[in-house]
Design an enzyme around this catalytic site. Structure first.
Site, PDB file in Angstrom:
ATOM      1  N   SER A  48       0.852  -1.199   0.000  1.00 45.48           N
ATOM      2  CA  SER A  48       0.000   0.000   0.000  1.00 45.48           C
ATOM      3  C   SER A  48       0.887   1.248   0.000  1.00 45.48           C
ATOM      4  O   SER A  48       2.093   1.172   0.256  1.00 45.48           O
ATOM      5  CB  SER A  48      -0.898   0.000   1.251  1.00 45.48           C
ATOM      6  OG  SER A  48      -0.100   0.246   2.406  1.00 45.48           O
ATOM      7  N   ASP A  81      -1.231  -1.578  -3.948  1.00 47.11           N
ATOM      8  CA  ASP A  81      -2.604  -1.598  -3.418  1.00 47.11           C
ATOM      9  C   ASP A  81      -3.104  -0.160  -3.249  1.00 47.11           C
ATOM     10  O   ASP A  81      -2.416   0.676  -2.662  1.00 47.11           O
ATOM     11  CB  ASP A  81      -2.557  -2.317  -2.056  1.00 47.11           C
ATOM     12  CG  ASP A  81      -3.921  -2.614  -1.492  1.00 47.11           C
ATOM     13  OD1 ASP A  81      -4.877  -2.771  -2.269  1.00 47.11           O
ATOM     14  OD2 ASP A  81      -4.025  -2.721  -0.241  1.00 47.11           O
ATOM     15  N   ASP A 103      -6.901   3.628  -7.688  1.00 48.36           N
ATOM     16  CA  ASP A 103      -8.172   3.741  -6.977  1.00 48.36           C
ATOM     17  C   ASP A 103      -8.671   5.174  -7.074  1.00 48.36           C
ATOM     18  O   ASP A 103      -8.315   6.031  -6.269  1.00 48.36           O
ATOM     19  CB  ASP A 103      -8.003   3.327  -5.514  1.00 48.36           C
ATOM     20  CG  ASP A 103      -9.321   3.413  -4.751  1.00 48.36           C
ATOM     21  OD1 ASP A 103     -10.331   3.838  -5.352  1.00 48.36           O
ATOM     22  OD2 ASP A 103      -9.339   3.055  -3.560  1.00 48.36           O
ATOM     23  N   GLU A 133     -10.991   0.482  -9.594  1.00 51.67           N
ATOM     24  CA  GLU A 133     -12.106   0.276  -8.648  1.00 51.67           C
ATOM     25  C   GLU A 133     -13.317   1.089  -9.067  1.00 51.67           C
ATOM     26  O   GLU A 133     -13.205   2.249  -9.446  1.00 51.67           O
ATOM     27  CB  GLU A 133     -11.686   0.654  -7.216  1.00 51.67           C
ATOM     28  CG  GLU A 133     -12.818   0.440  -6.204  1.00 51.67           C
ATOM     29  CD  GLU A 133     -12.368   0.545  -4.737  1.00 51.67           C
ATOM     30  OE1 GLU A 133     -11.207   0.201  -4.437  1.00 51.67           O
ATOM     31  OE2 GLU A 133     -13.200   0.965  -3.921  1.00 51.67           O
ATOM     32  N   GLY A 180     -10.969  -2.965   7.147  1.00 49.04           N
ATOM     33  CA  GLY A 180     -10.825  -2.867   8.597  1.00 49.04           C
ATOM     34  C   GLY A 180     -11.519  -3.988   9.357  1.00 49.04           C
ATOM     35  O   GLY A 180     -11.980  -4.980   8.777  1.00 49.04           O
ATOM     36  N   GLY A 211     -11.463  -5.746   1.177  1.00 50.31           N
ATOM     37  CA  GLY A 211     -12.111  -5.803   2.493  1.00 50.31           C
ATOM     38  C   GLY A 211     -12.582  -7.200   2.830  1.00 50.31           C
ATOM     39  O   GLY A 211     -13.680  -7.397   3.361  1.00 50.31           O
ATOM     40  N   SER A 213     -11.155  -9.558   4.888  1.00 42.85           N
ATOM     41  CA  SER A 213     -10.746 -10.203   6.144  1.00 42.85           C
ATOM     42  C   SER A 213     -11.957 -10.769   6.882  1.00 42.85           C
ATOM     43  O   SER A 213     -13.044 -10.183   6.868  1.00 42.85           O
ATOM     44  CB  SER A 213     -10.009  -9.200   7.039  1.00 42.85           C
ATOM     45  OG  SER A 213      -8.675  -9.078   6.604  1.00 42.85           O
ATOM     46  N   ASN A 253      -8.475  -9.772  -1.230  1.00 39.40           N
ATOM     47  CA  ASN A 253      -7.530  -8.968  -0.438  1.00 39.40           C
ATOM     48  C   ASN A 253      -7.717  -9.176   1.064  1.00 39.40           C
ATOM     49  O   ASN A 253      -8.814  -8.956   1.593  1.00 39.40           O
ATOM     50  CB  ASN A 253      -7.756  -7.485  -0.731  1.00 39.40           C
ATOM     51  CG  ASN A 253      -7.298  -7.081  -2.113  1.00 39.40           C
ATOM     52  OD1 ASN A 253      -6.979  -7.933  -2.951  1.00 39.40           O
ATOM     53  ND2 ASN A 253      -7.264  -5.797  -2.364  1.00 39.40           N
ATOM     54  N   ASP A 255      -5.819  -8.132   4.679  1.00 37.20           N
ATOM     55  CA  ASP A 255      -4.783  -7.410   5.414  1.00 37.20           C
ATOM     56  C   ASP A 255      -5.093  -7.374   6.910  1.00 37.20           C
ATOM     57  O   ASP A 255      -4.286  -7.776   7.751  1.00 37.20           O
ATOM     58  CB  ASP A 255      -4.661  -5.983   4.852  1.00 37.20           C
ATOM     59  CG  ASP A 255      -3.534  -5.208   5.513  1.00 37.20           C
ATOM     60  OD1 ASP A 255      -2.655  -5.820   6.139  1.00 37.20           O
ATOM     61  OD2 ASP A 255      -3.520  -3.968   5.413  1.00 37.20           O
TER      62      ASP A 255
HETATM   63  P1  13P Z   1      -9.229  -5.997   4.929  1.00 34.59           P
HETATM   64  O1  13P Z   1      -9.210  -4.724   5.691  1.00 34.59           O
HETATM   65  O2  13P Z   1     -10.568  -6.670   5.013  1.00 34.59           O
HETATM   66  O3  13P Z   1      -8.130  -6.924   5.269  1.00 34.59           O
HETATM   67  O4  13P Z   1      -9.056  -5.616   3.371  1.00 34.59           O
HETATM   68  C1  13P Z   1      -7.788  -5.414   2.823  1.00 34.59           C
HETATM   69  C2  13P Z   1      -7.840  -4.784   1.484  1.00 34.59           C
HETATM   70  O5  13P Z   1      -8.843  -4.696   0.833  1.00 34.59           O
HETATM   71  C3  13P Z   1      -6.562  -4.267   0.957  1.00 34.59           C
HETATM   72  O6  13P Z   1      -6.728  -3.625  -0.267  1.00 34.59           O
HETATM   73  O1  G3H Z   2      -6.971  -1.307   1.981  1.00 31.24           O
HETATM   74  C1  G3H Z   2      -6.103  -1.012   2.776  1.00 31.24           C
HETATM   75  C2  G3H Z   2      -5.089  -2.016   3.205  1.00 31.24           C
HETATM   76  O2  G3H Z   2      -5.557  -2.743   4.296  1.00 31.24           O
HETATM   77  C3  G3H Z   2      -3.776  -1.349   3.446  1.00 31.24           C
HETATM   78  O3  G3H Z   2      -3.816  -0.605   4.613  1.00 31.24           O
HETATM   79  O4  G3H Z   2      -3.071   1.649   3.806  1.00 31.24           O
HETATM   80  O5  G3H Z   2      -2.991   1.039   6.255  1.00 31.24           O
HETATM   81  O6  G3H Z   2      -1.377   0.010   4.635  1.00 31.24           O
HETATM   82  P1  G3H Z   2      -2.743   0.610   4.855  1.00 31.24           P
HETATM   83 ZN    ZN Z   3      -8.620  -2.587  -0.393  1.00 35.30          ZN
END
Ligand code: 13P
Ligand code: G3H
Ligand code: ZN
Length: 316
Positions: A48, A81, A103, A133, A180, A211, A213, A253, A255
């Protein structure tokens, strides 16, 4: 081996999804590679804008090159990202990235088309693929916080027009997820009908789920028991990943879940061992736990065990 995102998508489409995992430091990088080798899965490393600024973008590139040497069997793509135009051009010109994400989804539609098209032209001139996106996810991205009332699902007809006019190689669609650890307040779920409608209008075109997770509830409970405060955290049902993959989602994705593993490991470790100040013992535990987590996600994505087949496919 760093490969093109496009080739990975071709192999995965309709069968499984590639896990796209964000990295920020060496421990995450080691855990990610170990987990993917243990589960024999191809994968996508995501960087990112925030990660590029955290230490230094060259540090991340250096770690990835080193991991590529340490794990010569790994097959992966390197992806920017949530880039803006400036970050995209920087990555395109660096010669290191397999693909970039532009994006511009917060801009009005015509502006999103214009910006995305400019990035696609620059990227394709260098053989780099572009993820764009359309629609807006809720939650917080680095520069933009999108409230739930502003978030809106991708319009399938508009997606077709957008893909045709921009020439992008994959599309991040808003289907009800958000970034998140607090994705859902009630019983909201994924809008598979949006994916199905886009896939019907754009057959074979790789779709991306952001998103994603799952915010495992046992992880949240352990974090809270060790002094954290993540009351109400909730994520996507991870058993739905494969269903999304079969419908045309080729990149998923993840994170936040990795951050939860980090938080749980570190909170529990220092709570149990308040006298310790060496960061290596806990770092080692994190790398092991993160590798296990990654392998478990690859199992759910269907990418586990695909490594030999991908290698054969890439030879052709
Ligand atoms: P999460 O916050 O659900 O892990 O999504 C990560 C993401 O979309 C990174 O681009
Ligand atoms: O979509 C966002 C990812 O989870 C990356 O998060 O921008 O805090 O590194 P970040
Ligand atoms: Zn994302």
């Amino acid at each position: 081996m760093i490969v093109t995102t496009k080739e990975l998508f071709k192999h995965a489409y309709g069968k499984y999804a590639l896990g796209a995992y964000n990295i920020n430091n060496a421990e995450q990088t080691m855990g990610l590679f170990r987990g993917c080798i243990n589960s024999q899965a191809p994968f996508i490393i995501q960087i990112s804008k925030g990660a590029r600024k955290y230490t230094d973008k060259r540090m991340l590139e250096g770690m990835i090159r080193a991991a590529d040497e340490i794990f010569p069997d790994a097959v992966f793509a390197v992806h920017l990202d949530h880039g803006d135009e400036e970050a995209c051009y920087d990555c395109i010109n660096s010669g290191f990235y397999s693909s970039v994400m532009i994006d511009a989804s917060s801009k009005p539609y015509e502006e999103n088309v214009e910006i995305t098209k400019r990035v696609v032209d620059a990227a394709h001139a260098k053989g780099i693929a572009v993820e764009a996106e359309l629609g807006q996810l809720g939650g917080v991205e680095e520069d933009i916080a999108v409230s739930e009332d502003k978030a809106h699902l991708t319009d399938p007809e508009q997606a077709k027009d957008f893909i045709t006019r921009t020439g992008c190689d994959s599309l991040a669609c808003a289907i009800g997820t958000s970034h998140g650890a607090f994705k859902f307040t009630g019983t909201q779920g994924l809008h598979f009908e949006v994916i199905e409608a886009i896939a019907k209008l754009c057959p074979g075109f790789p779709l991306v789920m952001h998103g994603s997770s799952s915010v495992p509830q046992d992880e949240v409970a352990r974090i809270n028991a060790a002094g954290g405060n993540l009351a109400g955290a909730k994520g996507v049902d991870a058993t739905q990943y494969l269903g999304a993959a079969k419908r045309g989602v080729t990149k998923i994705n993840i994170d936040t879940d990795g951050r939860l593993v980090w938080t749980r490991v570190h909170r529990e470790f220092f709570l149990e061992k308040p006298e310790v100040f060496d960061f290596r013992p806990v770092g080692k535990i994190f790398m092991e736990e993160y590798a296990k987590f990654i392998a478990s996600r690859n199992d759910l994505l269907g990418s586990s065990g695909q490594l030999p087949a991908v290698k054969e496919f890439l030879k052709k």
